[in-house]
Design an enzyme around this catalytic site. Structure first.
Site, PDB file in Angstrom:
ATOM      1  N   CYS A  74      -1.422   9.277   3.413  1.00 38.38           N
ATOM      2  CA  CYS A  74      -1.314   8.833   2.019  1.00 38.38           C
ATOM      3  C   CYS A  74      -2.625   9.003   1.262  1.00 38.38           C
ATOM      4  O   CYS A  74      -2.631   9.193   0.047  1.00 38.38           O
ATOM      5  CB  CYS A  74      -0.860   7.388   1.955  1.00 38.38           C
ATOM      6  SG  CYS A  74      -1.938   6.225   2.813  1.00 38.38           S
ATOM      7  N   GLU A 100       4.019  13.107  -4.761  1.00 32.35           N
ATOM      8  CA  GLU A 100       3.489  13.127  -3.396  1.00 32.35           C
ATOM      9  C   GLU A 100       4.409  13.937  -2.489  1.00 32.35           C
ATOM     10  O   GLU A 100       5.577  13.609  -2.314  1.00 32.35           O
ATOM     11  CB  GLU A 100       3.363  11.701  -2.864  1.00 32.35           C
ATOM     12  CG  GLU A 100       2.726  11.633  -1.491  1.00 32.35           C
ATOM     13  CD  GLU A 100       2.580  10.214  -0.987  1.00 32.35           C
ATOM     14  OE1 GLU A 100       1.510   9.877  -0.443  1.00 32.35           O
ATOM     15  OE2 GLU A 100       3.540   9.427  -1.139  1.00 32.35           O
ATOM     16  N   GLU A 130       0.881  -1.170   0.000  1.00 35.38           N
ATOM     17  CA  GLU A 130       0.000   0.000   0.000  1.00 35.38           C
ATOM     18  C   GLU A 130       0.913   1.213   0.000  1.00 35.38           C
ATOM     19  O   GLU A 130       1.650   1.454   0.956  1.00 35.38           O
ATOM     20  CB  GLU A 130      -0.926  -0.024   1.219  1.00 35.38           C
ATOM     21  CG  GLU A 130      -2.063   0.980   1.130  1.00 35.38           C
ATOM     22  CD  GLU A 130      -1.779   2.263   1.889  1.00 35.38           C
ATOM     23  OE1 GLU A 130      -1.361   3.249   1.236  1.00 35.38           O
ATOM     24  OE2 GLU A 130      -1.970   2.286   3.108  1.00 35.38           O
TER      25      GLU A 130
END
Length: 490
Positions: free
Chosen positions: A289, A386, A256
């Site tokens: 996230c 990110e 993940e």
């Protein structure tokens, strides 16, 4: 037995590994400081190949007996484990906040209760796994979920306790034994988890914790030849390295990973609710996230909605995460602060318009202002990579096709958020956005039975409900020919 223990937020915490039911020290240690104020939290044992070998051996030795208990036999132990987490909720929350700077109230009221639920939910779910049969004209297919062996679980620093239990729960419920590698920037709450597991009666070797630096302890673990599973939550770049290790031994891996999620606001949405939810993307200093970091607004409402968001963000107090009034705490580490600040400075230099924030919030500390950029090109770094900090971008769209194109215009596909007043329109957009989870008129609602994971560079596999056991188990089909056994007489 090692006895390197310190007091953190009034709670005694071991700084050593937990292997085979006992504390194990290491010659090497690494420093751990609180992001709140830089205070020293102790020198944590730094594991390597020797500790990895010891932990995997302990987990292998414990596996046959733990697997043989069956789901019903493991259930009371795991229930005590979950209960023990709740009993020590205040202590866990205090240590987690001191260690990673997350909000104390959030840890106490949301993260720790969810951690306990992660254990109890999967323990209960496992009871029905082997009840599944598939009928066929010639045979009855009996589907079994068998324990697979030793699972290495590598967890991130933004919510280490909760995210560790998200892996530990199904892995243990499936009958596996585990070796946890906590994050080096926030290892302490996983040390508490080991104490709680021991008090609950988990047999020695069923749950092990090896602390250390990723390039040392983590590398030794993922390259170990005796693993059945590797589960990782963290960055895409690190996942590529772990994936190479897993491939060498054909060890199944789940991952993940990061995200650059879209947050789409349509003109007919509940704009007040949407604005509050946009402001909520700054929670945990943006170190989430799943956060919707690319705010995408229908052009016809841009000005009005921007003012609503600005008003909501003005209420986001930056400060000490132990203060109930705080909504944005510190970034985790000086290195991460420098990374976030670098994204901001490059966006400024590239011509992006700074709507608010963009600076250190507290002189000399790790607090960063909630920040919003507009005017960046879709392909600019600030819209593509990110940041993992309190930094959002603002874009507009004129129709659904453009919204979908912008939403899907990155390499990621972890999550997305959509606020829309028309159900048909909302579903048409949601169905076309590439994401593992798409929230409509809500955010961060995660049902443990529902699948969770990422697409593209945001991950491999799904977790939740039976999806978790699909990964942690060896799935077997026993196909029995109908009528092949003589009926027994009365």
């Amino acid at each position: 037995m090692a006895n390197n223990r310190v007091m953190v937020a009034g709670v005694e915490v071991s700084l050593d590994h937990w292997i085979g039911g006992r504390r194990v020290a290491s010659v090497n240690r690494f420093a751990n400081a609180s992001p709140i104020d830089g205070s020293d939290l102790g020198a944590v044992a730094a594991g390597g190949q020797a500790e990895a070998d010891m932990a995997v051996a302990a987990a292998r030795a414990a596996f046959p007996a733990w697997a043989a208990l069956g789901a019903a036999g493991r259930l009371p132990i795991l229930r005590r484990f979950a209960s023990g987490i709740m009993t020590r909720a205040a202590e866990i929350a205090a240590v987690e906040t001191a260690d990673n700077g997350s909000l104390l109230a959030g840890n106490l009221h949301r993260m720790v209760p969810r951690a306990a639920q992660n254990i109890s939910f999967f323990a209960e779910w496992a009871l029905g796994l082997n009840d599944h049969a598939i009928d066929h004209p010639e045979v009855v297919n009996n589907v079994r979920y068998d324990p697979s062996g030793v699972a290495v679980l590598i967890t991130p620093w933004n919510a280490p306790f909760m995210l560790t239990t998200w892996k530990v729960g199904p892995a243990l419920a499936a009958g596996n034994t585990v070796v946890i590698k906590p994050p080096e920037w926030a290892p302490l709450s996983c040390s508490l988890l080991a104490d709680i597991a021991h008090a609950a009666g988990l047999p020695p070797g069923v749950l092990n914790v090896v602390q250390g630096i990723g390039e040392e302890a983590g590398d030794a673990l993922v390259n170990h030849p005796d693993l059945a599973r590797i589960s990782f939550t963290g960055s895409t770049d690190t996942a590529k390295i772990i994936g190479q290790a897993a491939a060498r031994s054909i060890t199944p891996m789940s991952a993940e990973l990061g995200g650059k999620s879209p947050f789409i606001v349509c003109a007919d949405a509940d704009l007040d609710a949407a604005a509050q939810t946009v402001a909520g993307q700054y929670i945990n200093a943006g170190q989430v996230c799943l956060a919707g970091t690319r705010i995408m607004v229908e052009a016809s409402i841009e000005a009005a909605f921007l003012e609503k968001v600005r008003d909501a963000v003005d209420q986001m107090t930056v400060g000490d995460p132990r203060d109930p009034a705080t909504r944005v705490g510190p970034l985790i580490h000086p290195d991460h602060f420098a990374r976030v600040a670098g994204f901001v400075e490059r966006a400024k230099a590239g011509g992006a318009q700074l709507l608010w924030g963009g600076e250190r919030a507290v002189a000399g500390a790790l607090y960063f202002q909630p920040t919003m950029f507009a005017g960046a090109d879709r392909d600019d770094e600030i819209n593509q990579k990110e940041v993992f900090g309190p930094v959002l971008t603002w874009q507009t769209f004129v129709d659904d096709a453009e919204a979908i194109a912008i939403a899907n215009g990155t390499e990621y596909g972890l999550a997305g958020t959509l606020f829309c007043g028309d159900e048909g329109r909302a579903m048409r957009i949601a169905e076309q956005v590439v994401a593992g989870t798409l929230w409509v008129n809500c955010f961060f609602v995660r049902d443990l039975a529902a699948p969770f994971g990422g697409s593209r560079m945001s991950g491999i596999g799904r977790e939740g409900g039976t999806h978790s056991f699909d990964f942690y188990c060896n799935i077997k089909n026993i196909a029995v020919r109908k009528g092949s056994f003589a009926a027994k007489g009365v």
